[in-house]
Design an enzyme around this catalytic site. Structure first.
Site, short mmCIF file in Angstrom:
data_model
loop_
_atom_site.label_atom_id
_atom_site.label_comp_id
_atom_site.label_asym_id
_atom_site.label_seq_id
_atom_site.Cartn_x
_atom_site.Cartn_y
_atom_site.Cartn_z
N SER A 71 8.09 2.42 3.21
CA SER A 71 8.14 1.13 3.04
C SER A 71 8.67 0.59 1.50
O SER A 71 8.77 -0.36 1.07
CB SER A 71 6.63 0.36 2.79
OG SER A 71 6.15 0.42 4.18
N LYS A 74 11.20 -1.95 1.48
CA LYS A 74 10.89 -3.41 1.39
C LYS A 74 11.44 -3.99 -0.13
O LYS A 74 11.45 -5.17 -0.27
CB LYS A 74 9.57 -3.69 1.48
CG LYS A 74 9.10 -3.35 2.90
CD LYS A 74 7.69 -3.35 3.17
CE LYS A 74 7.15 -3.29 4.69
NZ LYS A 74 5.68 -2.56 4.65
N SER A 132 2.15 -4.46 1.57
CA SER A 132 3.20 -3.84 2.41
C SER A 132 3.13 -4.37 3.70
O SER A 132 3.44 -3.66 4.77
CB SER A 132 3.00 -2.38 2.30
OG SER A 132 4.44 -1.73 2.71
#
Length: 299
Positions: A71, A74, A132
């Site tokens: 993640s 991101k 997240s």
């Protein structure tokens, strides 16, 4: 005025004392040079730290080795959204069932967005970066990608992520997802991810979001009433445990293991870096803490 034999002896004694003192002082300076700071050992497979002001490298461990990013992907998702021309952070996005189905199907981290609710782009950025939320990532990719179908819009958005990486001169980075749940071709390096984060940190909205420990969104329901969402807590524990911490993003996954892109400011100096493929949530924080301490000691 000192005269006579006693005076001569006294002058000699003073001269010797002064000379000895000078030698002692010089000795003290030469005998104890500045202690070299020991390069830390980290569990993570890869690590990189730099001075955010001038991009000077402060630490490397497999810094240019391609690894799964989880993640931490991101960071680029947010960067691409914030780079849109005429961006309206108060624009409302209606949450689609596809976003909810996606996180359930992938057992992905989520912001628990509710189908039919209208959520602002600003709120989606908090939902993306704090808990997240892969649902928030999907909503942003669908909103800021171009195309006649959702699949085309998402593909176009991922294309923008790769273009942004190329524009930063990164040659060891490729994205095949908007959130890190890739199809085997989503990778970067500790050095590249740090450069992406450093670039993203130039945006004031990004800086505000990633240093926020907790955020509560108020969304608009299908019926037009206001819904107070459950508070989103930032998964980056350094914000509470490390003095001066200002972000940035955690990541994890079966292949990625435990990752963290981090930054802190002390005495007007900012150190920024990345650890990839550490062994646990607590270990990635320990690794990052060691690298931040080393960065500030050597900057």
């Amino acid at each position: 005025m000192i005269t006579g034999i006693k005076g001569t002896r006294l002058r000699k004694a003073v001269a010797v004392a002064v000379t000895s003192g000078a030698m002692l002082a010089t000795g003290a300076l030469t005998a104890a040079p500045a202690q070299a700071v020991t390069k830390p050992s980290i569990v993570a497979k890869g690590g990189f730290v730099m001075n955010n002001a001038n991009a000077k490298t402060l630490y490397t461990k497999a810094a240019d080795t391609k690894l799964s990013t989880g993640s931490t992907t991101k960071v680029m998702t947010a960067k691409v959204v914030l780079a849109q021309s005429n961006l309206n952070l108060d624009k409302k996005v209606t949450i689609q069932k596809a976003y909810s189905d996606y996180v359930v199907a992938n057992n992905a981290s989520q912001a628990h967005l509710i189908v039919g609710d209208k959520v602002t782009v600003r709120q989606l950025l908090y939902g993306l970066m704090l808990p997240s939320g892969c649902d928030a990532a999907y909503a942003l990719a669908d909103t800021y990608g171009s195309g006649t179908t959702r699949a085309k819009r998402v593909a176009n958005f991922i294309g923008k992520m790769n273009t942004a990486a190329k524009n930063l001169g990164l040659t060891h980075t490729h994205f095949d997802s908007f959130d890190g749940i890739g199809n085997g071709n989503n990778y970067s390096t500790p050095r590249d991810l740090t450069k992406i984060a450093s670039s993203a940190m130039k945006n004031s909205t990004f800086r505000t979001v990633v240093k926020t420990k907790k955020y509560t969104a108020k969304t608009i329901t299908k019926t037009g009433s206001t819904r107070t969402m459950g508070a989103w807590t930032n998964t980056n524990t350094l914000l509470s445990s490390y003095s001066g911490a200002i972000g940035i993003k955690t990541g994890s996954g079966p292949e990625a293991k435990y990752c963290l892109v981090f930054a802190a400011t002390r005495n007007g100096k900012t150190v920024i870096g990345t650890v990839l493929a550490s062994s646990s949530i607590s270990q990635r924080a320990t690794d990052a803490t060691k690298l931040l301490n080393y960065g500030f000691a050597t900057i």
